[in-house]
Design a protein around this motif. Structure first.
Motif, short mmCIF file in Angstrom:
data_model
loop_
_atom_site.label_atom_id
_atom_site.label_comp_id
_atom_site.label_asym_id
_atom_site.label_seq_id
_atom_site.Cartn_x
_atom_site.Cartn_y
_atom_site.Cartn_z
N TYR A 158 0.81 -1.22 0.00
CA TYR A 158 0.00 0.00 0.00
C TYR A 158 0.83 1.25 0.00
CZ TYR A 158 -3.93 -3.00 0.67
OH TYR A 158 -4.88 -3.95 0.49
N SER A 159 1.91 1.15 0.71
CA SER A 159 2.75 2.34 0.82
C SER A 159 3.27 2.78 -0.54
CB SER A 159 3.90 2.02 1.76
OG SER A 159 4.61 3.15 2.04
N SER A 160 3.87 1.84 -1.24
CA SER A 160 4.45 2.26 -2.51
C SER A 160 3.37 2.48 -3.55
CB SER A 160 5.45 1.23 -3.01
OG SER A 160 4.87 -0.04 -3.01
N THR A 193 0.53 3.73 -2.97
CA THR A 193 0.00 5.07 -2.73
C THR A 193 0.90 6.10 -3.35
OG1 THR A 193 -0.70 4.21 -0.61
CG2 THR A 193 -0.92 6.57 -0.95
N ARG A 194 2.16 5.86 -3.24
CA ARG A 194 3.08 6.82 -3.83
C ARG A 194 2.91 6.91 -5.33
NH1 ARG A 194 7.30 7.92 0.31
NH2 ARG A 194 6.94 6.08 1.54
N LEU A 253 -0.01 8.87 -5.94
CA LEU A 253 0.24 10.29 -5.70
C LEU A 253 0.96 10.91 -6.87
CD1 LEU A 253 1.29 10.43 -1.96
CD2 LEU A 253 -0.52 11.75 -3.05
N ILE A 300 -1.41 11.46 -9.51
CA ILE A 300 -2.25 12.63 -9.25
C ILE A 300 -1.50 13.89 -9.62
CG2 ILE A 300 -3.39 13.98 -7.47
CD1 ILE A 300 -4.04 11.46 -6.02
N LYS A 309 -2.44 16.67 -12.32
CA LYS A 309 -2.64 18.08 -12.03
C LYS A 309 -1.86 18.95 -12.98
CE LYS A 309 -1.97 17.84 -7.46
NZ LYS A 309 -1.73 18.45 -6.15
N ASP A 336 -3.15 19.21 -16.56
CA ASP A 336 -4.58 19.43 -16.56
C ASP A 336 -5.11 20.33 -17.65
OD1 ASP A 336 -6.46 19.55 -13.47
OD2 ASP A 336 -6.73 18.53 -15.40
N ARG A 343 -21.68 13.00 0.32
CA ARG A 343 -20.46 12.39 -0.17
C ARG A 343 -20.32 11.11 0.56
NH1 ARG A 343 -21.87 15.06 -2.48
NH2 ARG A 343 -21.70 17.26 -2.73
N ASP A 344 -20.92 10.17 0.05
CA ASP A 344 -20.87 8.94 0.79
C ASP A 344 -19.78 8.05 0.22
OD1 ASP A 344 -21.29 6.85 2.34
OD2 ASP A 344 -23.38 6.57 1.77
N GLY A 373 -14.35 11.15 -12.35
CA GLY A 373 -14.73 11.26 -10.96
C GLY A 373 -15.69 12.39 -10.69
N HIS A 374 -15.89 13.21 -11.61
CA HIS A 374 -16.87 14.25 -11.36
C HIS A 374 -17.38 14.72 -12.70
CE1 HIS A 374 -13.01 16.32 -11.95
NE2 HIS A 374 -13.75 17.13 -12.68
N PRO A 407 -13.32 20.91 -10.57
CA PRO A 407 -12.55 21.85 -9.76
C PRO A 407 -11.97 22.97 -10.59
CG PRO A 407 -11.41 19.76 -9.97
CD PRO A 407 -12.78 19.57 -10.53
#
Lengths: 799, 106
Positions: A663-665, A667-668, A671, A674, A678, A681, A711-712, A758-759, A765
């Motif tokens: 999970y740690s890596s 997640t990185r 990230l 992400i 951004k 974008d 926001r469930d 996702g939206h 945004p």
């Protein structure tokens, strides 16, 4: 416009082959231009030119009619001229070229080549002085060295051995005692031009050149005695070497030295080593020594030092091993001499590269040897690869990118992994982006194009070259953000490179449909496993270090027969062949996992599992095990390839490797993704319009909409599982353009405005509108289609 | 699930934005006293967590509660997160959850 000089013309003139324009009309370059005071007629000027054909230099006198050319500047130093009317006259054993007519092709040009004054004129008639061999500004191939004015004195050098020619000057620290030259120069003063023979030796200095005798050239002092001991003091450029050269000497720097290798061939045993040389001209050549000679010189040769080497034999180069740009290679024997030059010669570079841009590599042939330089954008740790014959070699790969906007994978083998590889890894890990120069890397076609090191490769980290600095600057300015198209990744790295994709991308990007299989990594969960036929009976016979593993058929008597090995065995192996359905947040797909991956997933060996089910008939335990497998999340390395099954093309995915999700890596990684999202974008990809009729069998989703306005997080989950295959792709700029509307298969929400998933656009945004409550509902429902279309508000009431 | 008062993911720096509101944070336990726990937030700020946790406490805990001051939380829920935790990832999460992607969270 590059005009080429008539090669060998001067040589012919000197040898007497060419005496007038009837024999040849040469194109030569004026490398010297001096005004002489006419001996006879002090008021008239005469110009004396040094004419060069690129390799040799000779003196010529300009007919006075042509003086105007010089005065006007049309004919000047460096001019390229065609001699249309000239004569070669012999005066006292000297040949003088009198030019009566010439055509100036190019007035101003850089000096081409490096000329040696013709070897015949060694008369030591003193008389003159101040001859300058101006070969300034010539562009050396690759070395860009500025020339040296070989200043010679007129008089005093009778001491020099007559046979010595003026040595071409290779660099500032030339080893050539220039002392020899003056005499030659002096003597070639034409005398026949005016019909008044001028006795060279009688000429007084004042009558010759404005530039008077100059002090003996400094280099003389440097090199004098040493040079004189040379058997063949004439240093010639490496590129001029040929098997037909007589006694030659080269002065060059060792750029590469190979190890002393022992060999044995039908002729016997021996040892050999070789080293590569680079001289000031940019010429490179390999030198090989065998047996005794190898012993003799091996210790003497040090990479980076300058040596004077003479008396070797030339033979054609073995292109298989020798990747230097020279048709010959030198073989030294007992008579050869190697002498180290202790003084530095800045003219001779340490290394010479012929860099290609990474973009060029794409079009180059496989197995060609190139030099390349680039910024290391990523590097992976060393892995050990076992070859088919069992030997294990360390291998490390990195991505190199350069200004052409492309990147390529560079693979290091053997020692490079540990030495340079580790250094690079350290540099990269600490956030740096070092420059790496590779000399003699081979292009291979492994997953696109890649560059590998070979035995004679050399790697230079953050070298001090112009190119390196340019690269670093470019990188600082723009390179970091420039997306580099990878030549190696076009077909996706072979799993070494962790190309993360989502499952929907398999379809969207049509992975696997090209000639080669695609290797991707996905993070997904197993949702179903086919229980029937989870394994097959396999041949256990070892083939090298791997078992044959082909399916064996039962012979009926308890033995098993393998077709491939053509043998029967009593006990067969059981190997996994799991059909799994895996799913991530975008899509799901079937994959097949074989033995290694299967064991990892199941946690139990195939054989044991087989026994549990069939032999012991322990259904409960079996069920247990199977259940444990479901809904476990892993990182899958997949090999995706399209295959034909009886007229039908199917894209099949095989699990090559399974890893537990860290999970740690992970997640990185996300990230990072992400972040990339951004920054990238700006480009809004157009959206997956989801028309009506989503085929959710996701009742779950519908119930989830009850919570519209909230926001469930749980409803987010439901969305995942409720989705069907064939979702149109997520349209993150990060990924491919999944903007294909799938008829009736609406699913993911993608924002019109920014292209992110996702939206919807209203909630985007990047837009200024306030996210409305309908965000959740709108995205899930999708039924009334147009949520991509930015009218989510409509849906508020539709729940 | 009670979603009436969602807790915002905070680290040390973000805590001050939610004073008086419900927050959640992962803290590395430095010292545990009666009635309070001194911990380090994921961005290395000192946080005091008031309340009484259930022993034993692992190295990393998540606390959900009301932010009293910019470095104190009055915790209602304590969860042990174990002894190994990727602090950096969580920190990034906090930043994203309160920054660009707020709308996804609260």
């Amino acid at each position: 416009m590059e005009v080429s000089l008539t090669a060998g013309a001067i040589g012919k003139i000197m040898s007497g082959e060419v005496t007038t324009e009837a024999d040849m009309i040469p194109v030569l370059q004026v490398t010297e231009l001096k005004q002489l005071k006419a001996y006879q007629d002090p008021t008239r000027e005469r110009f004396r030119m040094g004419l060069s054909d690129g390799t040799h230099l000779h003196q010529g006198m300009l007919a006075t009619d042509l003086n105007d050319l010089v005065k006007q500047g049309t004919l000047q130093f460096g001019s390229i001229v065609r001699l249309t009317h000239f004569g070669v006259h012999v005066v006292q054993t000297r040949r003088i070229v009198i030019v009566r007519e010439l055509e100036v092709i190019k007035s101003n040009s850089d000096i081409i080549g490096r000329s040696v004054p013709g070897g015949k004129h060694n008369d030591q008639r003193v008389a003159d002085s101040g001859v300058k061999l101006n070969t300034t500004g010539s562009e050396q191939r690759g070395s860009g060295v500025s020339q040296v004015n070989n200043i010679e004195t007129g008089r005093s050098n009778a001491a020099i051995s007559p046979q010595v020619d003026q040595r071409p000057v290779f660099g500032t620290g030339s080893s050539v005692p220039a002392s020899t030259t003056p005499s030659t120069r002096v003597d070639s003063n034409p005398s026949a031009g005016h019909g008044v023979p001028r006795l060279d030796h009688a000429r007084d200095p004042p009558t010759s050149y404005p530039r008077q005798p100059q002090p003996p050239p400094p280099m003389y002092a440097n090199r004098g005695p040493v040079a004189r001991n040379e058997a063949s003091p004439r240093i010639i450029p490496i590129n001029a070497l040929s098997p037909y050269s007589g006694r030659w000497t080269i002065k060059a720097r060792v750029t590469n030295k190979a190890a002393l290798k022992q060999y044995s061939n039908p002729r016997g045993e021996g040892k050999v080593f070789n080293f590569d040389l680079l001289d000031a001209d940019g010429g490179e050549i390999r030198v090989t020594c065998f047996n005794a000679v190898a012993d003799q010189f091996f210790d003497q040769i040090v990479v980076g030092n300058l040596y004077l080497i003479s008396r070797g034999s030339l033979r054609p180069a073995q292109k298989n091993f020798n990747h230097l740009p020279n048709d010959y290679e030198i073989m030294l024997d007992n008579a050869s001499t190697i002498k180290q030059c202790y003084e530095e010669d800045a003219a001779i570079p340490r290394q010479q590269f012929h860099f290609c841009t990474i973009g060029d590599i794409e079009s180059m042939e496989n197995n060609s040897i190139i030099d390349v330089i680039g910024i290391v954008s990523s590097i992976s740790p060393t892995v050990t690869i076992t070859r088919k014959n069992g030997t294990a070699t360390p291998k490390r790969s990195l991505q190199l990118m350069d200004m052409s906007g492309r990147s390529v994978e560079v693979t290091m083998w053997g020692n490079f992994c540990n030495a340079e590889g580790q250094m690079l890894q350290n540099l990269c890990d600490s956030g740096g982006f070092p420059v790496l120069a590779v000399k003699a890397g081979r292009i291979s076609e492994f997953n696109g194009k890649a560059v590998s090191t070979i035995g004679s490769s050399q790697l230079f980290i953050d070298p001090d070259f112009v190119e390196a600095h340019k690269l670093k600057d470019w990188f600082e300015r723009e390179g970091k953000s420039v997306p580099c198209i990878s030549l190696s990744r076009e077909f996706s790295g072979s799993g070494r490179v962790d190309v993360r994709k989502t499952i929907s991308q398999i379809k969207d990007e049509k992975l696997g449909t090209s000639e080669k299989p695609d290797w991707i990594t996905v993070s997904a969960t197993i949702i179903y496993m086919k229980v029937e036929n989870f394994c097959y009976t396999a041949c256990p016979i070892m083939n090298g270090d791997r078992p044959c593993s082909k399916k064996v058929t039962a012979n009926g008597d308890g033995t098993w027969r393998c077709e491939k090995c053509d043998k029967s065995v009593d006990e067969c192996d059981y190997r996994y062949i799991l059909q799994l359905q895996i799913q991530d947040h975008t899509d799901l797909t079937w994959v097949t996992a074989f033995q290694e991956a299967g064991e990892e997933i199941m946690g139990i060996s195939a054989k044991d599992l087989y026994y549990v089910k069939y032999e012991h008939n322990d259904e409960e335990k079996f069920e247990d095990i199977i259940h444990k497998v479901a809904f476990t999340k892993y990182i899958f390395k997949l090999k995706v390839k399209e295959e034909t099954f009886s007229d039908e093309q199917r894209v099949k995915a095989t699990v090559v490797k399974v890893d537990k999700l860290n999970y740690s890596s992970d997640t990185r990684t996300i990230l990072d993704a992400i972040d990339k999202l951004k920054t990238g974008d700006g480009s809004s990809l157009s959206i997956n319009i989801k028309p009506e009729g989503s085929h959710y069998n996701a009742d779950a989703v519908n119930t989830g909409t009850g919570s519209s306005g909230t926001r469930d997080p749980s409803s987010v989950q439901r969305r995942d599982f409720g989705l069907h295959a064939h979702q149109s792709g997520q349209s993150g700029n990060h990924y491919s353009s999944g903007s294909r509307p799938h008829g009736g298969d609406a699913t993911t929400t993608s924002c019109n405005v920014c292209g992110n998933s996702g939206h919807v656009s209203a909630n985007c945004p990047s837009s200024t509108t306030e996210p409305q409550g309908q965000y959740m509902g709108g995205s899930y429902r999708g039924t009334s289609g147009s949520y991509g279309g930015g009218i989510p508000r409509q849906h508020v009431g539709s729940y | 699930m009670d979603t009436s008062s969602p807790a915002a993911f905070v680290n040390g720096a973000l805590l001050r934005r939610y004073i008086g509101q419900k927050v959640r944070a992962v803290i590395q336990v430095i010292r545990s006293d009666i009635g309070s726990v001194i911990g380090k937030s994921t961005d290395d700020q000192q946080i005091v967590v008031k309340g009484s946790p259930n022993p034993p406490l692992t190295t990393y805990i998540e606390v959900i509660g009301i932010a009293e001051t910019e470095n104190t939380i009055r915790a209602e829920v304590w969860t042990n997160f174990g002894d190994s935790f990727d602090v950096q990832n969580y920190n990034e999460l906090c930043k994203l959850a309160n920054g660009e992607f707020r709308h996804l969270f609260i």
